[in-house]
Enzyme design. Structure first.
Site, short mmCIF file in Angstrom:
data_model
loop_
_atom_site.label_atom_id
_atom_site.label_comp_id
_atom_site.label_asym_id
_atom_site.label_seq_id
_atom_site.Cartn_x
_atom_site.Cartn_y
_atom_site.Cartn_z
N LYS A 22 0.82 -1.25 -0.01
CA LYS A 22 -0.04 -0.09 -0.13
C LYS A 22 0.56 1.28 -0.08
O LYS A 22 0.60 2.11 -0.89
CB LYS A 22 -0.84 0.06 1.16
CG LYS A 22 -1.50 1.15 1.50
CD LYS A 22 -2.36 1.44 2.82
CE LYS A 22 -1.64 1.70 4.05
NZ LYS A 22 -1.41 3.06 4.29
N ARG A 123 0.97 14.53 12.85
CA ARG A 123 1.41 14.27 11.45
C ARG A 123 1.58 15.59 10.58
O ARG A 123 1.18 15.92 9.44
CB ARG A 123 0.34 13.54 10.67
CG ARG A 123 -0.14 12.39 11.37
CD ARG A 123 0.85 11.18 11.50
NE ARG A 123 1.30 10.53 10.38
CZ ARG A 123 0.82 9.68 9.62
NH1 ARG A 123 -0.63 9.17 10.14
NH2 ARG A 123 0.99 9.19 8.38
C1 EPZ Z 1 4.45 6.77 6.40
O1 EPZ Z 1 3.90 7.81 6.79
C2 EPZ Z 1 3.63 5.63 6.22
N1 EPZ Z 1 2.38 5.97 5.23
C3 EPZ Z 1 3.17 5.38 7.52
O2 EPZ Z 1 2.24 4.21 7.56
C4 EPZ Z 1 4.50 4.81 8.44
O3 EPZ Z 1 3.81 4.68 9.72
C5 EPZ Z 1 5.36 6.21 8.33
O4 EPZ Z 1 5.74 6.10 6.97
C6 EPZ Z 1 6.56 5.67 9.32
O5 EPZ Z 1 7.24 4.62 8.58
C7 EPZ Z 1 2.62 6.35 3.96
O6 EPZ Z 1 3.70 5.66 3.41
C8 EPZ Z 1 1.40 6.54 3.25
P1 EPZ Z 1 6.88 9.98 8.18
P2 EPZ Z 1 4.56 9.30 6.80
O7 EPZ Z 1 6.88 11.25 7.57
O8 EPZ Z 1 5.47 9.47 5.45
C9 EPZ Z 1 7.27 13.40 11.57
C10 EPZ Z 1 0.37 2.99 7.54
O9 EPZ Z 1 -0.14 2.49 8.68
N2 EPZ Z 1 7.28 14.33 10.58
O10 EPZ Z 1 8.18 9.12 8.06
O11 EPZ Z 1 3.54 10.28 7.14
C11 EPZ Z 1 5.99 12.36 11.72
O12 EPZ Z 1 4.90 13.19 12.83
C12 EPZ Z 1 1.01 4.32 7.93
O13 EPZ Z 1 0.50 2.33 6.71
C13 EPZ Z 1 7.16 15.56 10.88
O14 EPZ Z 1 7.49 16.20 12.05
O15 EPZ Z 1 5.64 9.18 8.03
C14 EPZ Z 1 6.46 11.40 12.48
O16 EPZ Z 1 6.55 11.48 13.73
C15 EPZ Z 1 0.66 5.05 9.03
N3 EPZ Z 1 7.05 16.50 9.88
C16 EPZ Z 1 7.43 10.85 12.01
O17 EPZ Z 1 8.14 12.53 11.28
C17 EPZ Z 1 6.87 16.08 8.64
O18 EPZ Z 1 6.90 17.28 7.59
C18 EPZ Z 1 7.56 10.15 10.79
O19 EPZ Z 1 6.70 10.45 9.77
C19 EPZ Z 1 6.79 14.77 8.25
C20 EPZ Z 1 6.92 14.01 9.47
#
Ligand code: EPZ
Length: 422
Positions: A22, A123
Protein backbone atom coordinates in the site's frame (compact mmCIF):
# COMPACT_ATOMS: atom_id res chain seq x y z
CA UNK A 1 -20.26 0.16 9.32
CA UNK A 2 -19.10 -3.43 8.96
CA UNK A 3 -17.73 -5.48 11.85
CA UNK A 4 -15.64 -8.61 11.84
CA UNK A 5 -16.40 -11.62 14.06
CA UNK A 6 -13.42 -13.74 15.08
CA UNK A 7 -13.57 -16.91 17.16
CA UNK A 8 -10.48 -18.55 18.63
CA UNK A 9 -10.14 -21.81 16.75
CA UNK A 10 -6.76 -23.38 17.48
CA UNK A 11 -3.74 -23.66 15.24
CA UNK A 12 -3.49 -22.16 11.74
CA UNK A 13 -2.10 -24.08 8.79
CA UNK A 14 -1.86 -23.13 5.13
CA UNK A 15 -0.60 -20.40 2.80
CA UNK A 16 -1.29 -16.66 2.62
CA UNK A 17 -0.41 -14.65 -0.52
CA UNK A 18 1.08 -11.25 0.26
CA UNK A 19 -0.07 -8.32 -1.90
CA UNK A 20 1.80 -5.31 -3.28
CA UNK A 21 2.67 -2.62 -0.74
CA UNK A 22 0.00 0.00 0.00
CA UNK A 23 2.65 2.50 1.08
CA UNK A 24 4.69 1.95 -2.06
CA UNK A 25 1.68 2.20 -4.36
CA UNK A 26 0.51 5.45 -2.73
CA UNK A 27 3.85 7.03 -3.67
CA UNK A 28 4.15 5.39 -7.10
CA UNK A 29 0.74 6.56 -8.31
CA UNK A 30 1.47 10.33 -8.02
CA UNK A 31 4.62 9.73 -10.10
CA UNK A 32 2.34 9.70 -13.15
CA UNK A 33 2.02 13.47 -12.70
CA UNK A 34 5.72 13.82 -13.61
CA UNK A 35 5.27 12.56 -17.16
CA UNK A 36 2.83 12.80 -20.08
CA UNK A 37 3.46 9.17 -21.01
CA UNK A 38 1.68 6.11 -19.58
CA UNK A 39 2.74 4.59 -16.25
CA UNK A 40 1.56 1.03 -15.57
CA UNK A 41 1.78 -0.43 -12.07
CA UNK A 42 1.43 -4.20 -11.68
CA UNK A 43 0.99 -6.19 -8.43
CA UNK A 44 -1.08 -3.27 -7.11
CA UNK A 45 -3.04 -3.98 -3.89
CA UNK A 46 -6.87 -3.78 -3.95
CA UNK A 47 -7.52 -1.35 -1.10
CA UNK A 48 -9.75 1.61 -0.34
CA UNK A 49 -6.71 3.92 -0.02
CA UNK A 50 -5.74 3.06 -3.61
CA UNK A 51 -9.26 3.95 -4.73
CA UNK A 52 -8.99 7.26 -2.87
CA UNK A 53 -5.67 8.08 -4.56
CA UNK A 54 -7.26 7.14 -7.89
CA UNK A 55 -10.09 9.62 -7.28
CA UNK A 56 -7.62 12.35 -6.35
CA UNK A 57 -5.48 11.85 -9.46
CA UNK A 58 -8.59 11.76 -11.66
CA UNK A 59 -9.77 15.04 -10.08
CA UNK A 60 -6.51 16.59 -11.31
CA UNK A 61 -7.11 15.37 -14.86
CA UNK A 62 -5.02 12.21 -14.81
CA UNK A 63 -6.47 9.03 -16.30
CA UNK A 64 -6.36 6.01 -14.01
CA UNK A 65 -7.74 2.67 -15.14
CA UNK A 66 -7.98 -0.25 -12.75
CA UNK A 67 -7.47 -3.50 -14.69
CA UNK A 68 -7.37 -7.21 -13.84
CA UNK A 69 -9.53 -6.74 -10.77
CA UNK A 70 -7.41 -3.87 -9.53
CA UNK A 71 -4.06 -5.63 -9.69
CA UNK A 72 -2.95 -3.46 -12.62
CA UNK A 73 -3.24 0.33 -12.61
CA UNK A 74 -2.84 2.10 -15.96
CA UNK A 75 -2.14 5.78 -15.31
CA UNK A 76 -1.45 8.72 -17.60
CA UNK A 77 -1.58 12.48 -17.29
CA UNK A 78 -1.11 14.15 -20.66
CA UNK A 79 -2.23 17.52 -19.37
CA UNK A 80 -3.57 18.29 -15.92
CA UNK A 81 -6.95 20.04 -15.84
CA UNK A 82 -6.67 21.03 -12.20
CA UNK A 83 -3.90 21.52 -9.69
CA UNK A 84 -5.96 21.56 -6.50
CA UNK A 85 -6.16 18.70 -3.96
CA UNK A 86 -9.23 19.41 -1.85
CA UNK A 87 -9.44 19.01 1.94
CA UNK A 88 -12.27 16.46 1.73
CA UNK A 89 -9.96 14.00 -0.04
CA UNK A 90 -6.68 14.93 1.68
CA UNK A 91 -8.13 14.62 5.21
CA UNK A 92 -9.30 11.07 4.37
CA UNK A 93 -5.89 10.02 3.20
CA UNK A 94 -2.74 11.88 4.21
CA UNK A 95 -0.68 10.37 1.41
CA UNK A 96 -2.54 12.82 -0.86
CA UNK A 97 0.20 15.31 0.06
CA UNK A 98 2.43 13.31 -2.32
CA UNK A 99 0.85 15.04 -5.34
CA UNK A 100 2.43 18.34 -4.26
CA UNK A 101 6.04 17.69 -5.31
CA UNK A 102 5.19 16.16 -8.71
CA UNK A 103 2.70 18.93 -9.66
CA UNK A 104 5.20 21.63 -8.69
CA UNK A 105 7.97 19.95 -10.62
CA UNK A 106 5.91 19.41 -13.76
CA UNK A 107 3.65 22.47 -14.01
CA UNK A 108 5.19 24.89 -11.52
CA UNK A 109 2.13 25.38 -9.32
CA UNK A 110 -0.22 23.49 -6.99
CA UNK A 111 -2.80 24.09 -4.27
CA UNK A 112 -2.90 21.21 -1.80
CA UNK A 113 -4.87 21.06 1.43
CA UNK A 114 -2.87 20.67 4.60
CA UNK A 115 -3.72 17.10 5.70
CA UNK A 116 -4.49 17.86 9.34
CA UNK A 117 -3.81 15.31 12.05
CA UNK A 118 -5.03 11.76 12.42
CA UNK A 119 -5.65 9.26 15.20
CA UNK A 120 -1.98 8.39 15.70
CA UNK A 121 -0.56 11.87 15.76
CA UNK A 122 -0.38 15.49 14.58
CA UNK A 123 1.38 14.33 11.41
CA UNK A 124 2.87 17.72 10.37
CA UNK A 125 4.22 18.21 6.83
CA UNK A 126 6.82 20.88 7.63
CA UNK A 127 9.66 18.70 6.32
CA UNK A 128 7.92 18.28 2.95
CA UNK A 129 7.56 22.05 2.68
CA UNK A 130 11.13 22.85 3.78
CA UNK A 131 12.51 20.48 1.14
CA UNK A 132 10.45 22.06 -1.64
CA UNK A 133 11.37 25.57 -0.46
CA UNK A 134 15.03 24.58 -0.63
CA UNK A 135 14.40 23.81 -4.31
CA UNK A 136 13.07 27.32 -4.83
CA UNK A 137 9.35 26.79 -4.29
CA UNK A 138 7.37 29.69 -2.82
CA UNK A 139 4.80 28.35 -0.37
CA UNK A 140 1.95 30.41 1.05
CA UNK A 141 -0.12 28.68 3.76
CA UNK A 142 -3.60 30.17 3.97
CA UNK A 143 -7.18 28.98 4.62
CA UNK A 144 -5.88 25.46 5.34
CA UNK A 145 -4.17 25.10 1.97
CA UNK A 146 -0.60 25.12 0.70
CA UNK A 147 -0.45 27.54 -2.26
CA UNK A 148 2.78 26.54 -3.99
CA UNK A 149 4.64 28.11 -6.90
CA UNK A 150 7.93 27.15 -8.50
CA UNK A 151 10.37 29.84 -9.77
CA UNK A 152 9.92 30.95 -13.41
CA UNK A 153 12.69 28.61 -14.59
CA UNK A 154 11.32 25.70 -12.57
CA UNK A 155 12.56 24.04 -9.37
CA UNK A 156 16.30 24.05 -8.80
CA UNK A 157 18.51 21.27 -7.45
CA UNK A 158 19.42 21.75 -3.75
CA UNK A 159 21.05 20.07 -0.77
CA UNK A 160 18.29 19.06 1.66
CA UNK A 161 19.22 17.86 5.14
CA UNK A 162 16.22 16.29 6.93
CA UNK A 163 16.42 16.94 10.71
CA UNK A 164 14.48 13.71 11.23
CA UNK A 165 13.73 10.79 8.97
CA UNK A 166 10.45 11.22 7.11
CA UNK A 167 9.18 8.69 4.54
CA UNK A 168 6.68 11.07 2.93
CA UNK A 169 8.99 14.09 2.87
CA UNK A 170 11.71 11.95 1.26
CA UNK A 171 9.21 10.78 -1.38
CA UNK A 172 7.91 14.28 -2.16
CA UNK A 173 11.44 15.70 -2.44
CA UNK A 174 12.66 12.72 -4.49
CA UNK A 175 9.88 13.09 -7.06
CA UNK A 176 10.24 16.89 -7.26
CA UNK A 177 14.02 16.62 -7.72
CA UNK A 178 13.74 14.39 -10.81
CA UNK A 179 12.69 17.41 -12.92
CA UNK A 180 14.55 20.15 -11.01
CA UNK A 181 17.37 21.99 -12.76
CA UNK A 182 20.68 20.60 -11.47
CA UNK A 183 21.64 18.23 -8.68
CA UNK A 184 19.67 17.52 -5.49
CA UNK A 185 21.17 15.71 -2.51
CA UNK A 186 18.78 14.40 0.16
CA UNK A 187 20.58 13.77 3.46
CA UNK A 188 19.14 11.77 6.36
CA UNK A 189 16.69 10.42 3.78
CA UNK A 190 14.31 7.59 4.68
CA UNK A 191 15.63 4.12 3.74
CA UNK A 192 12.34 2.18 3.63
CA UNK A 193 11.86 -0.42 0.84
CA UNK A 194 9.02 1.78 -0.43
CA UNK A 195 11.56 4.56 -1.11
CA UNK A 196 13.79 2.11 -2.99
CA UNK A 197 10.76 0.96 -5.01
CA UNK A 198 9.82 4.54 -5.92
CA UNK A 199 13.39 5.32 -7.01
CA UNK A 200 13.45 2.19 -9.19
CA UNK A 201 10.21 3.20 -10.86
CA UNK A 202 11.39 6.78 -11.43
CA UNK A 203 14.62 5.43 -12.92
CA UNK A 204 12.56 3.32 -15.33
CA UNK A 205 10.84 6.60 -16.31
CA UNK A 206 14.24 8.14 -17.10
CA UNK A 207 15.16 9.76 -13.79
CA UNK A 208 18.80 9.86 -12.71
CA UNK A 209 18.95 8.72 -9.06
CA UNK A 210 21.68 7.18 -6.90
CA UNK A 211 21.83 6.04 -3.28
CA UNK A 212 18.21 5.01 -2.63
CA UNK A 213 18.06 2.73 0.42
CA UNK A 214 20.90 4.66 2.06
CA UNK A 215 20.62 7.89 4.05
CA UNK A 216 21.92 9.99 1.13
CA UNK A 217 20.08 10.09 -2.20
CA UNK A 218 21.49 12.09 -5.14
CA UNK A 219 19.25 13.11 -8.05
CA UNK A 220 20.37 14.74 -11.33
CA UNK A 221 17.38 16.61 -12.72
CA UNK A 222 16.31 15.86 -16.32
CA UNK A 223 14.12 17.84 -18.71
CA UNK A 224 11.34 15.27 -18.94
CA UNK A 225 10.38 11.78 -17.85
CA UNK A 226 8.88 9.04 -19.98
CA UNK A 227 6.50 6.20 -19.24
CA UNK A 228 7.24 2.85 -17.57
CA UNK A 229 5.79 -0.41 -16.35
CA UNK A 230 6.70 -1.21 -12.75
CA UNK A 231 5.75 -3.99 -10.29
CA UNK A 232 4.80 -2.74 -6.83
CA UNK A 233 7.10 -4.20 -4.16
CA UNK A 234 5.69 -6.77 -1.71
CA UNK A 235 3.95 -5.26 1.31
CA UNK A 236 6.31 -5.83 4.25
CA UNK A 237 3.68 -4.67 6.76
CA UNK A 238 1.02 -7.07 5.49
CA UNK A 239 3.78 -9.72 5.49
CA UNK A 240 4.74 -9.03 9.10
CA UNK A 241 1.10 -8.89 10.15
CA UNK A 242 0.31 -12.36 8.81
CA UNK A 243 3.58 -13.81 10.13
CA UNK A 244 2.11 -13.10 13.56
CA UNK A 245 -0.99 -15.23 12.91
CA UNK A 246 0.75 -18.63 13.39
CA UNK A 247 2.95 -17.02 16.05
CA UNK A 248 -0.15 -16.15 18.10
CA UNK A 249 -2.28 -19.24 17.32
CA UNK A 250 0.34 -21.91 16.83
CA UNK A 251 0.59 -24.05 13.69
CA UNK A 252 2.54 -23.22 10.55
CA UNK A 253 1.81 -20.78 7.70
CA UNK A 254 3.71 -20.02 4.49
CA UNK A 255 3.60 -16.37 3.41
CA UNK A 256 3.78 -16.38 -0.40
CA UNK A 257 5.97 -13.62 -1.83
CA UNK A 258 7.53 -12.85 1.55
CA UNK A 259 11.20 -11.88 1.53
CA UNK A 260 13.37 -11.87 4.64
CA UNK A 261 15.15 -8.65 3.71
CA UNK A 262 11.87 -6.77 3.97
CA UNK A 263 11.38 -7.72 7.63
CA UNK A 264 14.90 -8.16 9.05
CA UNK A 265 14.55 -6.36 12.39
CA UNK A 266 11.05 -7.81 12.87
CA UNK A 267 12.34 -11.37 12.37
CA UNK A 268 15.05 -10.82 14.96
CA UNK A 269 12.33 -10.04 17.53
CA UNK A 270 10.24 -13.02 16.43
CA UNK A 271 13.27 -15.28 16.87
CA UNK A 272 13.87 -13.93 20.38
CA UNK A 273 10.19 -14.59 21.17
CA UNK A 274 10.50 -18.23 20.08
CA UNK A 275 9.04 -17.99 16.57
CA UNK A 276 10.84 -19.74 13.72
CA UNK A 277 11.04 -18.12 10.27
CA UNK A 278 12.53 -20.00 7.35
CA UNK A 279 12.90 -19.02 3.71
CA UNK A 280 11.14 -21.27 1.20
CA UNK A 281 11.08 -21.19 -2.60
CA UNK A 282 7.80 -19.31 -2.53
CA UNK A 283 8.26 -17.07 0.49
CA UNK A 284 8.61 -17.44 4.27
CA UNK A 285 7.38 -20.24 6.49
CA UNK A 286 6.54 -19.26 10.07
CA UNK A 287 5.84 -21.52 13.04
CA UNK A 288 5.86 -21.21 16.81
CA UNK A 289 8.60 -23.30 18.37
CA UNK A 290 7.26 -25.53 21.13
CA UNK A 291 6.11 -23.86 24.30
CA UNK A 292 4.86 -20.42 25.09
CA UNK A 293 6.00 -17.26 23.32
CA UNK A 294 8.69 -15.40 25.25
CA UNK A 295 8.45 -11.72 26.24
CA UNK A 296 10.70 -9.36 24.23
CA UNK A 297 11.31 -5.60 24.31
CA UNK A 298 10.56 -3.59 21.16
CA UNK A 299 11.53 -0.07 20.09
CA UNK A 300 10.17 1.35 16.82
CA UNK A 301 12.62 3.12 14.50
CA UNK A 302 12.91 4.16 10.86
CA UNK A 303 13.95 1.32 8.50
CA UNK A 304 15.94 -0.87 8.94
CA UNK A 305 14.78 -0.73 12.58
CA UNK A 306 11.57 -2.30 13.93
CA UNK A 307 8.65 -0.80 11.91
CA UNK A 308 6.14 1.36 13.77
CA UNK A 309 3.47 -0.14 11.48
CA UNK A 310 4.01 -3.54 13.14
CA UNK A 311 4.05 -2.30 16.75
CA UNK A 312 0.33 -2.84 17.40
CA UNK A 313 0.40 -6.32 15.90
CA UNK A 314 3.50 -7.28 17.94
CA UNK A 315 1.74 -6.09 21.08
CA UNK A 316 -1.08 -8.55 20.35
CA UNK A 317 1.48 -11.36 20.35
CA UNK A 318 3.18 -10.19 23.55
CA UNK A 319 -0.13 -10.02 25.47
CA UNK A 320 0.10 -13.82 26.00
CA UNK A 321 3.89 -14.11 26.16
CA UNK A 322 5.69 -15.53 29.18
CA UNK A 323 7.08 -12.54 31.04
CA UNK A 324 6.93 -8.77 30.70
CA UNK A 325 7.64 -6.84 27.48
CA UNK A 326 8.34 -3.14 27.06
CA UNK A 327 7.28 -1.52 23.77
CA UNK A 328 8.64 1.93 23.00
CA UNK A 329 6.86 3.83 20.20
CA UNK A 330 9.37 6.41 18.99
CA UNK A 331 7.85 7.45 15.64
CA UNK A 332 4.32 8.63 16.47
CA UNK A 333 3.04 10.33 19.59
CA UNK A 334 -0.25 8.46 20.01
CA UNK A 335 0.02 4.97 18.65
CA UNK A 336 -1.16 2.83 21.57
CA UNK A 337 -4.92 3.14 21.03
CA UNK A 338 -5.14 -0.63 20.57
CA UNK A 339 -3.94 -1.06 24.20
CA UNK A 340 -7.25 -0.23 25.95
CA UNK A 341 -9.07 -2.48 23.47
CA UNK A 342 -6.67 -5.37 24.15
CA UNK A 343 -7.17 -4.71 27.88
CA UNK A 344 -10.90 -5.35 27.35
CA UNK A 345 -9.82 -8.82 26.22
CA UNK A 346 -7.95 -9.41 29.47
CA UNK A 347 -4.50 -8.14 28.49
CA UNK A 348 -2.38 -6.45 31.17
CA UNK A 349 -0.90 -3.30 29.61
CA UNK A 350 0.31 -0.10 31.24
CA UNK A 351 0.88 2.89 28.96
CA UNK A 352 2.98 5.86 30.04
CA UNK A 353 3.63 8.33 27.23
CA UNK A 354 5.49 6.54 24.46
CA UNK A 355 6.09 3.37 26.45
CA UNK A 356 3.75 0.40 26.95
CA UNK A 357 4.57 -2.36 29.46
CA UNK A 358 2.83 -5.66 28.69
CA UNK A 359 2.66 -8.39 31.34
CA UNK A 360 1.81 -11.64 29.59
CA UNK A 361 -1.31 -13.60 30.59
CA UNK A 362 -2.11 -17.22 29.73
CA UNK A 363 -5.02 -16.51 27.45
CA UNK A 364 -7.08 -13.54 26.22
CA UNK A 365 -10.87 -13.67 26.28
CA UNK A 366 -13.03 -12.61 23.33
CA UNK A 367 -14.91 -9.30 23.68
CA UNK A 368 -16.52 -6.56 21.57
CA UNK A 369 -13.71 -4.11 20.67
CA UNK A 370 -13.35 -1.06 18.43
CA UNK A 371 -10.83 -0.40 15.69
CA UNK A 372 -9.30 3.08 15.96
CA UNK A 373 -6.76 3.09 13.14
CA UNK A 374 -5.49 0.80 10.43
CA UNK A 375 -2.86 -1.20 12.29
CA UNK A 376 -4.75 -1.24 15.60
CA UNK A 377 -7.69 -2.88 13.80
CA UNK A 378 -5.64 -5.82 12.57
CA UNK A 379 -3.92 -6.26 15.95
CA UNK A 380 -7.38 -6.81 17.50
CA UNK A 381 -8.17 -9.45 14.88
CA UNK A 382 -4.87 -11.21 15.61
CA UNK A 383 -5.65 -11.14 19.33
CA UNK A 384 -9.14 -12.54 18.65
CA UNK A 385 -7.71 -15.44 16.64
CA UNK A 386 -6.23 -16.98 19.80
CA UNK A 387 -8.66 -15.68 22.43
CA UNK A 388 -11.23 -17.85 24.17
CA UNK A 389 -14.68 -17.13 22.77
CA UNK A 390 -15.82 -14.54 20.26
CA UNK A 391 -14.34 -11.13 19.45
CA UNK A 392 -16.28 -8.58 17.42
CA UNK A 393 -14.14 -5.81 15.93
CA UNK A 394 -16.23 -2.78 14.94
CA UNK A 395 -15.36 0.10 12.55
CA UNK A 396 -13.42 -2.17 10.20
CA UNK A 397 -13.39 0.50 7.50
CA UNK A 398 -10.01 1.25 9.05
CA UNK A 399 -8.93 -2.27 8.19
CA UNK A 400 -10.07 -2.10 4.57
CA UNK A 401 -7.67 0.79 3.98
CA UNK A 402 -4.65 -1.45 4.27
CA UNK A 403 -5.61 -5.12 4.09
CA UNK A 404 -7.36 -6.83 1.20
CA UNK A 405 -9.63 -9.83 1.88
CA UNK A 406 -8.50 -10.44 5.46
CA UNK A 407 -11.30 -12.89 6.19
CA UNK A 408 -10.52 -14.90 3.07
CA UNK A 409 -6.79 -15.06 3.71
CA UNK A 410 -7.15 -16.13 7.35
CA UNK A 411 -10.11 -18.50 6.79
CA UNK A 412 -7.98 -20.35 4.22
CA UNK A 413 -5.65 -21.26 7.11
CA UNK A 414 -8.41 -22.48 9.40
CA UNK A 415 -9.35 -19.29 11.21
CA UNK A 416 -12.99 -18.78 12.20
CA UNK A 417 -13.55 -15.23 10.93
CA UNK A 418 -16.38 -13.55 9.04
CA UNK A 419 -17.59 -10.06 8.18
CA UNK A 420 -20.88 -8.80 9.59
CA UNK A 421 -22.27 -6.14 7.25
CA UNK A 422 -23.26 -3.09 9.25
C1 EPZ B 1 4.57 6.79 6.22
O1 EPZ B 1 3.87 7.88 6.79
C2 EPZ B 1 3.57 5.65 6.15
N1 EPZ B 1 2.44 6.03 5.31
C3 EPZ B 1 3.09 5.31 7.56
O2 EPZ B 1 2.22 4.18 7.46
C4 EPZ B 1 4.29 4.92 8.41
O3 EPZ B 1 3.86 4.66 9.73
C5 EPZ B 1 5.31 6.07 8.41
O4 EPZ B 1 5.68 6.39 7.05
C6 EPZ B 1 6.57 5.72 9.17
O5 EPZ B 1 7.16 4.58 8.62
C7 EPZ B 1 2.58 6.00 3.97
O6 EPZ B 1 3.63 5.66 3.44
C8 EPZ B 1 1.38 6.38 3.17
P1 EPZ B 1 6.88 10.01 8.29
P2 EPZ B 1 4.56 9.36 6.80
O7 EPZ B 1 6.86 11.27 7.53
O8 EPZ B 1 5.35 9.55 5.57
C9 EPZ B 1 7.15 13.31 11.69
C10 EPZ B 1 0.30 2.91 7.78
O9 EPZ B 1 -0.17 2.39 8.80
N2 EPZ B 1 7.08 14.27 10.58
O10 EPZ B 1 8.00 9.04 8.09
O11 EPZ B 1 3.49 10.34 7.11
C11 EPZ B 1 5.86 12.52 11.87
O12 EPZ B 1 4.96 13.26 12.68
C12 EPZ B 1 0.85 4.32 7.84
O13 EPZ B 1 0.39 2.33 6.67
C13 EPZ B 1 7.27 15.63 10.84
O14 EPZ B 1 7.49 16.03 11.98
O15 EPZ B 1 5.52 9.23 8.05
C14 EPZ B 1 6.33 11.26 12.53
O16 EPZ B 1 6.47 11.50 13.91
C15 EPZ B 1 0.66 4.97 9.21
N3 EPZ B 1 7.23 16.51 9.82
C16 EPZ B 1 7.70 11.02 11.91
O17 EPZ B 1 8.10 12.28 11.35
C17 EPZ B 1 6.99 16.10 8.53
O18 EPZ B 1 6.97 16.96 7.61
C18 EPZ B 1 7.71 10.00 10.80
O19 EPZ B 1 6.73 10.37 9.86
C19 EPZ B 1 6.79 14.73 8.27
C20 EPZ B 1 6.84 13.83 9.31
Amino acid sequence: MDSILVKGNGELRGQIPIAGAKNACLALMPATLLSDEPLTLTNAPRLSDIRTMTQLLQSLGAEVASLQGGQVLALSSHALTDHRADYDIVRKMRASILVLGPMLARDGHAVVSLPGGCAIGARPVDLHLKALEAMGAELDLRDGYIHAKAPAGGLKGARVVFPLVSVGATENALMAATLAKGTTVLENAAREPEIVDLARCLRRMGARIEGEGSSTITIEGVDRLGGATHPVVTDRIELGTYMLAPAICGGEVELLGGRIELVGAFCEKLDAAGISVEETERGLRVARRNGRVKAVDVMTEPFPGFPTDLQAQMMALLCTAEGTSVLEERIFENRFMHAPELTRMGARIEVHGGTATVTGVEKLRGAPVMATDLRASVSLILAGLAAEGETIVSRVYHLDRGYERVEEKLSACGAQIRRIPG
